[in-house]
Design a protein around this motif. Structure first.
Motif, PDB file in Angstrom:
ATOM      1  N   VAL A 125       0.860  -1.188   0.000  1.00 21.89           N
ATOM      2  CA  VAL A 125       0.000   0.000   0.000  1.00 21.89           C
ATOM      3  C   VAL A 125       0.900   1.243   0.000  1.00 21.89           C
ATOM      4  CG1 VAL A 125      -1.697   1.335   1.312  1.00 21.89           C
ATOM      5  CG2 VAL A 125      -1.861  -1.164   1.252  1.00 21.89           C
ATOM      6  N   VAL A 126       0.588   2.185  -0.868  1.00 19.63           N
ATOM      7  CA  VAL A 126       1.310   3.462  -0.888  1.00 19.63           C
ATOM      8  C   VAL A 126       0.467   4.478  -0.121  1.00 19.63           C
ATOM      9  CG1 VAL A 126       2.278   5.284  -2.339  1.00 19.63           C
ATOM     10  CG2 VAL A 126       2.295   2.900  -3.140  1.00 19.63           C
ATOM     11  N   VAL A 127       1.014   4.999   0.974  1.00 15.37           N
ATOM     12  CA  VAL A 127       0.314   5.980   1.801  1.00 15.37           C
ATOM     13  C   VAL A 127       0.861   7.354   1.436  1.00 15.37           C
ATOM     14  CG1 VAL A 127      -0.194   6.713   4.156  1.00 15.37           C
ATOM     15  CG2 VAL A 127       0.167   4.271   3.660  1.00 15.37           C
ATOM     16  N   ILE A 128      -0.026   8.238   1.018  1.00  9.21           N
ATOM     17  CA  ILE A 128       0.403   9.591   0.649  1.00  9.21           C
ATOM     18  C   ILE A 128      -0.319  10.589   1.548  1.00  9.21           C
ATOM     19  CG2 ILE A 128       0.546  11.305  -1.206  1.00  9.21           C
ATOM     20  CD1 ILE A 128       0.329   9.012  -3.219  1.00  9.21           C
ATOM     21  N   CYS A 129       0.426  11.476   2.182  1.00  9.75           N
ATOM     22  CA  CYS A 129      -0.210  12.514   2.985  1.00  9.75           C
ATOM     23  C   CYS A 129       0.257  13.888   2.519  1.00  9.75           C
ATOM     24  CB  CYS A 129       0.107  12.342   4.468  1.00  9.75           C
ATOM     25  SG  CYS A 129      -0.795  10.959   5.187  1.00  9.75           S
ATOM     26  N   GLY A 130      -0.709  14.780   2.393  1.00  3.91           N
ATOM     27  CA  GLY A 130      -0.392  16.176   2.119  1.00  3.91           C
ATOM     28  C   GLY A 130      -0.126  16.864   3.446  1.00  3.91           C
ATOM     29  N   SER A 131       0.924  17.718   3.502  1.00  2.00           N
ATOM     30  CA  SER A 131       1.304  18.326   4.780  1.00  2.00           C
ATOM     31  C   SER A 131       1.478  19.840   4.597  1.00  2.00           C
ATOM     32  CB  SER A 131       2.593  17.667   5.283  1.00  2.00           C
ATOM     33  OG  SER A 131       3.637  17.858   4.358  1.00  2.00           O
ATOM     34  N   PRO A 132       1.735  20.569   5.688  1.00  2.00           N
ATOM     35  CA  PRO A 132       1.898  22.021   5.564  1.00  2.00           C
ATOM     36  C   PRO A 132       3.006  22.379   4.583  1.00  2.00           C
ATOM     37  CG  PRO A 132       1.728  21.392   7.867  1.00  2.00           C
ATOM     38  CD  PRO A 132       1.827  20.119   7.085  1.00  2.00           C
ATOM     39  N   GLY A 133       2.815  23.481   3.867  1.00  2.00           N
ATOM     40  CA  GLY A 133       3.823  23.922   2.912  1.00  2.00           C
ATOM     41  C   GLY A 133       5.127  24.297   3.602  1.00  2.00           C
ATOM     42  N   LEU A 134       6.234  24.159   2.865  1.00  2.00           N
ATOM     43  CA  LEU A 134       7.544  24.485   3.458  1.00  2.00           C
ATOM     44  C   LEU A 134       7.580  25.952   3.891  1.00  2.00           C
ATOM     45  CD1 LEU A 134       9.873  22.611   0.934  1.00  2.00           C
ATOM     46  CD2 LEU A 134       9.051  21.830   3.170  1.00  2.00           C
ATOM     47  N   GLY A 135       6.965  26.805   3.079  1.00  2.00           N
ATOM     48  CA  GLY A 135       6.962  28.233   3.395  1.00  2.00           C
ATOM     49  C   GLY A 135       6.176  28.556   4.662  1.00  2.00           C
ATOM     50  N   GLU A 136       5.248  27.691   5.025  1.00  2.00           N
ATOM     51  CA  GLU A 136       4.421  27.942   6.222  1.00  2.00           C
ATOM     52  C   GLU A 136       5.125  27.527   7.502  1.00  2.00           C
ATOM     53  OE1 GLU A 136       0.185  26.441   5.786  1.00  2.00           O
ATOM     54  OE2 GLU A 136       1.151  25.465   4.078  1.00  2.00           O
ATOM     55  N   ARG A 137       6.223  26.800   7.362  1.00  2.00           N
ATOM     56  CA  ARG A 137       6.840  26.210   8.551  1.00  2.00           C
ATOM     57  C   ARG A 137       7.864  27.122   9.210  1.00  2.00           C
ATOM     58  NH1 ARG A 137       7.446  19.822   6.958  1.00  2.00           N
ATOM     59  NH2 ARG A 137       5.590  19.729   5.662  1.00  2.00           N
ATOM     60  N   GLU A 138       8.227  28.199   8.528  1.00  2.00           N
ATOM     61  CA  GLU A 138       9.267  29.072   9.073  1.00  2.00           C
ATOM     62  C   GLU A 138       8.838  29.667  10.398  1.00  2.00           C
ATOM     63  OE1 GLU A 138      10.290  31.768   5.876  1.00  2.00           O
ATOM     64  OE2 GLU A 138      10.836  29.995   4.674  1.00  2.00           O
ATOM     65  N   GLY A 139       9.736  29.596  11.383  1.00  2.00           N
ATOM     66  CA  GLY A 139       9.426  30.102  12.715  1.00  2.00           C
ATOM     67  C   GLY A 139       8.689  29.089  13.568  1.00  2.00           C
ATOM     68  N   ASP A 140       8.543  27.878  13.062  1.00  2.00           N
ATOM     69  CA  ASP A 140       7.907  26.781  13.809  1.00  2.00           C
ATOM     70  C   ASP A 140       6.546  27.172  14.412  1.00  2.00           C
ATOM     71  OD1 ASP A 140       7.740  24.213  14.696  1.00  2.00           O
ATOM     72  OD2 ASP A 140       8.915  24.555  16.519  1.00  2.00           O
ATOM     73  N   PRO A 141       5.630  27.657  13.582  1.00  2.00           N
ATOM     74  CA  PRO A 141       4.336  28.094  14.120  1.00  2.00           C
ATOM     75  C   PRO A 141       3.473  26.912  14.583  1.00  2.00           C
ATOM     76  CG  PRO A 141       4.277  28.063  11.732  1.00  2.00           C
ATOM     77  CD  PRO A 141       5.683  27.705  12.120  1.00  2.00           C
ATOM     78  N   LEU A 142       2.505  27.218  15.432  1.00  2.00           N
ATOM     79  CA  LEU A 142       1.543  26.192  15.851  1.00  2.00           C
ATOM     80  C   LEU A 142       0.455  26.103  14.781  1.00  2.00           C
ATOM     81  CD1 LEU A 142       1.084  26.823  19.689  1.00  2.00           C
ATOM     82  CD2 LEU A 142       2.454  25.075  18.548  1.00  2.00           C
ATOM     83  N   LEU A 143       0.663  25.227  13.820  1.00  2.00           N
ATOM     84  CA  LEU A 143      -0.348  25.028  12.782  1.00  2.00           C
ATOM     85  C   LEU A 143      -1.291  23.915  13.224  1.00  2.00           C
ATOM     86  CD1 LEU A 143       1.662  25.193   9.413  1.00  2.00           C
ATOM     87  CD2 LEU A 143       0.622  27.035  10.751  1.00  2.00           C
ATOM     88  N   HIS A 144      -2.528  23.992  12.787  1.00  2.00           N
ATOM     89  CA  HIS A 144      -3.489  22.951  13.165  1.00  2.00           C
ATOM     90  C   HIS A 144      -2.978  21.566  12.731  1.00  2.00           C
ATOM     91  CE1 HIS A 144      -4.612  24.142   9.088  1.00  2.00           C
ATOM     92  NE2 HIS A 144      -5.255  23.007   8.929  1.00  2.00           N
ATOM     93  N   HIS A 145      -3.308  20.544  13.496  1.00  2.00           N
ATOM     94  CA  HIS A 145      -2.935  19.135  13.291  1.00  2.00           C
ATOM     95  C   HIS A 145      -1.489  18.810  13.705  1.00  2.00           C
ATOM     96  CE1 HIS A 145      -6.625  19.209  11.105  1.00  2.00           C
ATOM     97  NE2 HIS A 145      -6.170  19.206   9.868  1.00  2.00           N
ATOM     98  N   LYS A 146      -0.710  19.788  14.147  1.00  2.00           N
ATOM     99  CA  LYS A 146       0.687  19.479  14.518  1.00  2.00           C
ATOM    100  C   LYS A 146       0.722  18.810  15.892  1.00  2.00           C
ATOM    101  CE  LYS A 146       4.168  22.465  15.571  1.00  2.00           C
ATOM    102  NZ  LYS A 146       5.174  23.522  15.361  1.00  2.00           N
ATOM    103  N   VAL A 147       1.636  17.853  16.089  1.00  2.00           N
ATOM    104  CA  VAL A 147       1.787  17.232  17.408  1.00  2.00           C
ATOM    105  C   VAL A 147       3.055  17.833  18.039  1.00  2.00           C
ATOM    106  CG1 VAL A 147       1.747  15.057  18.699  1.00  2.00           C
ATOM    107  CG2 VAL A 147       0.664  15.176  16.454  1.00  2.00           C
ATOM    108  N   LYS A 148       4.168  17.087  18.096  1.00  2.00           N
ATOM    109  CA  LYS A 148       5.370  17.654  18.729  1.00  2.00           C
ATOM    110  C   LYS A 148       6.080  18.632  17.801  1.00  2.00           C
ATOM    111  CE  LYS A 148       6.648  13.911  21.854  1.00  2.00           C
ATOM    112  NZ  LYS A 148       7.642  12.849  22.096  1.00  2.00           N
ATOM    113  N   ASP A 149       6.256  18.211  16.551  1.00  2.00           N
ATOM    114  CA  ASP A 149       6.918  19.075  15.568  1.00  2.00           C
ATOM    115  C   ASP A 149       6.475  18.608  14.184  1.00  2.00           C
ATOM    116  OD1 ASP A 149       8.623  16.857  14.791  1.00  2.00           O
ATOM    117  OD2 ASP A 149       9.751  17.232  16.626  1.00  2.00           O
TER     118      ASP A 149
END
Ligand SMILES: Cc1ncc(C[n+]2csc(CCOP(=O)(O)OP(=O)(O)O)c2C)c(N)n1
Ligand SMILES: [Mg+2]
Length: 519
Positions: A70-94
């Protein structure tokens, strides 16, 4: 199952009509993709990050445990959105939590971040899934979706794909000597025979050499029940019948092909096979007695044996054998035994039978499916599989009707997936065994924890807006409902079959007596 991190992927997949099929829950999607992969060689599931992907951990773990690509594919936050390590929805530890979890339950996991490396990573993921028969994971940030990338590269075959020719020849000599010296040889066909597409090889060898063939519970339907050499499921105390148990126990040389030597496959290790007298071939190694031949996998062994025995690979299907008849007693309360005998008398041709873990699985050991016509998680044993698997099975094999056999407890886990099947033309028959709770566990430990909320299972088709349900509690009513359901392929047919809470199949009775001693 879309989420904001996958919407662009979903949008782009819309160009391929029919490619994307939605489900009510991510785990259902994972199980549907698993069933599709078992029948067609690969399945793909797409979900969003965190809330979706982490729900796919169980189905992906099952795919790893039971060798399903089975190939599992997940879409995740964009690289540009991750700068500064913001608290984006659905994030757990990092941002790497899900990757770390997925790495542990897949054979290959990669971030697809860069258009230059993306084609290679995607090609490697698919190649690994198909070669290793295991799930893989790709995580795609939403801001790289749609970027132009280079052509798909040729993925070179892995260096260990073929065994050393000298080792292969020595192994084949050893196996041929062992089988040649045997007076009562027999074959046990396991799940990898189905996964690696070796059914033709087993048929050819059995036909050329006259070997009788049994199969494991997880490998059930790796050989068609109509084949003349087919004898049944061998699993020690939970074998389909005494004859197959006697056949294997008394064989002087057993050829075990691609089988898991697991607790459920061996009836809690109640099988009686002398390791010194066994040829056992796994995915990457073959043992003749205690001698191991590294790199000689079951695929190489079977091709070599077919060549040596001059066996002819053929696609011809055997004529259907008669199923043992079942004559219902009018008005007699339905028992687990009668229920499975009735199913055995009627199921096989034109069906993909999907048996849920629990008594649905053990009682099904003696059903007579077509080749590849039986699906079950007979090793990992996750409840909740069978209903969503019907979606994958129906799409993978539209020529065969999915028939689900599921306990009431398990049905409650994923029953809502029934709602989406009609819109993609999948109309299963679903037999819900209502024995008022977790019957598999009652013989091991009594307690209120084995009771489930009582639900009106026959009303589920009304609630999900498709199909017809009926509740029965006698032998003749069950058989009549089953015949009517099988005769009507136009809609979901659900049969709520009431059996007594303490009534279990003979196979399960044997097994739980053993398990009870251990808990
Ligand atoms: C996801 C999951 N949770 C728990 C279990 C443990 N378990 C094994 S059998 C069983 C009972 C199943 O009950 P039901 O579906 O009604 O089938 P029955 O035992 O009555 O045949 C449970 C809870 C499991 N195998 N999978
Ligand atoms: Mg139950």
């Amino acid at each position: 199952m879309p989420g904001d991190f996958t919407l662009l992927l979903n949008h782009m997949l819309d160009q391929y009509p029919g490619f994307f099929v939605g489900t009510s829950d991510e785990q259902g999607a994972g199980f549907a993709a698993d069933a599709y992969a078992r029948l067609r060689g690969i399945g793909v599931v797409l979900a969003t990050w965190g809330v979706g992907g982490l729900k796919l951990v169980n189905s992906t773990a099952q795919a790893w445990a039971e060798s399903v690509p089975v190939v599992v594919i997940c879409g995740s936050p964009g690289l540009g959105e991750r700068e500064g390590d913001p608290l984006l929805h659905h994030k757990v530890k990092d941002f790497d939590t899900q990757m770390r979890v997925m790495q542990d339950v897949t054979e290959y996991a990669a971030y697809v971040h860069d258009p230059d490396t993306a084609p290679r990573l995607i090609a490697e993921a698919f190649a690994t899934a198909m070669r290793e028969c295991r799930p893989v994971y790709l995580e795609i940030p939403r801001d790289v979706v749609g970027l132009p990338c280079g052509p798909l590269p040729d993925v070179p075959p892995p260096p260990d794909a073929d065994p050393d020719p000298g080792v292969l020849a020595a192994c084949l000599d050893d196996v041929q000597d062992a089988l040649g010296a045997a007076e009562r040889p027999a074959v046990i066909s396991g799940v990898l025979v189905a996964r690696l597409g070796l059914q033709r090889h087993v048929d050819a060898l059995a036909c050329a050499a006259g070997f009788p063939v049994a199969e494991t519970l997880l490998g059930k339907s790796s050989v068609g029940s109509d084949d003349p050499w087919f004898r049944g499921v061998y699993a020690g105390a939970i074998s389909s019948d005494e004859e197959v148990r006697e056949l294997i126990d008394s064989a002087d040389r057993v050829l075990v092909l691609g089988a898991y030597i697991s607790d459920l496959n061996t009836g809690l290790f109640t099988t009686n096979i002398d390791r010194a007298e066994t040829v056992i071939s796994h995915q990457k190694i073959t043992y003749v007695g205690v001698r191991g031949y590294d790199g000689v996998g079951v695929r190489h062994l079977m091709q070599g044996l077919v060549d040596r025995f001059g066996a002819i690979l053929s696609d011809s299907q055997p004529a259907p054998r008669e199923r043992p008849p079942f004559i219902p007693q009018p008005g007699v309360a339905l028992s687990a035994r009668a229920l499975f005998e009735a199913l055995r008398s009627r199921l096989g041709h034109g069906h993909t039978i999907i048996a849920e873990a629990g008594d649905s699985l053990f009682g099904s050991a003696d059903l007579r499916p077509e080749e590849s016509g039986f699906l079950a998680t007979a090793y990992y044993a996750s409840l909740g599989y069978a209903v969503p698997a019907a979606l994958g099975a129906g799409l993978a094999r539209p020529d065969r009707r999915p028939v689900v056999i599921v306990g009431d407890g398990a049905f409650q886990m994923t029953a809502l997936e029934l709602g989406g099947m009609a819109r993609v033309g999948v109309h299963p028959v679903v037999v819900v065994i209502n024995n008022d709770g977790y019957a598999t566990e009652r013989p091991m430990m009594k307690g209120a924890f084995n009771d489930v909320p009582r639900m009106r299972y026959a009303k589920f088709p009304d609630a999900v807006g498709s199909g017809t349900g009926v509740k029965v509690d006698t032998e003749d009513a069950f058989v009549a409902a089953l015949d009517e359901a099988l005769d009507d392929p136009s809609q979901l047919r659900l049969i709520e079959a009431v059996t007594p809470p303490d009534d279990i199949s003979p196979q399960l009775r044997n097994l739980t007596a053993e398990l009870g001693k251990r808990v």
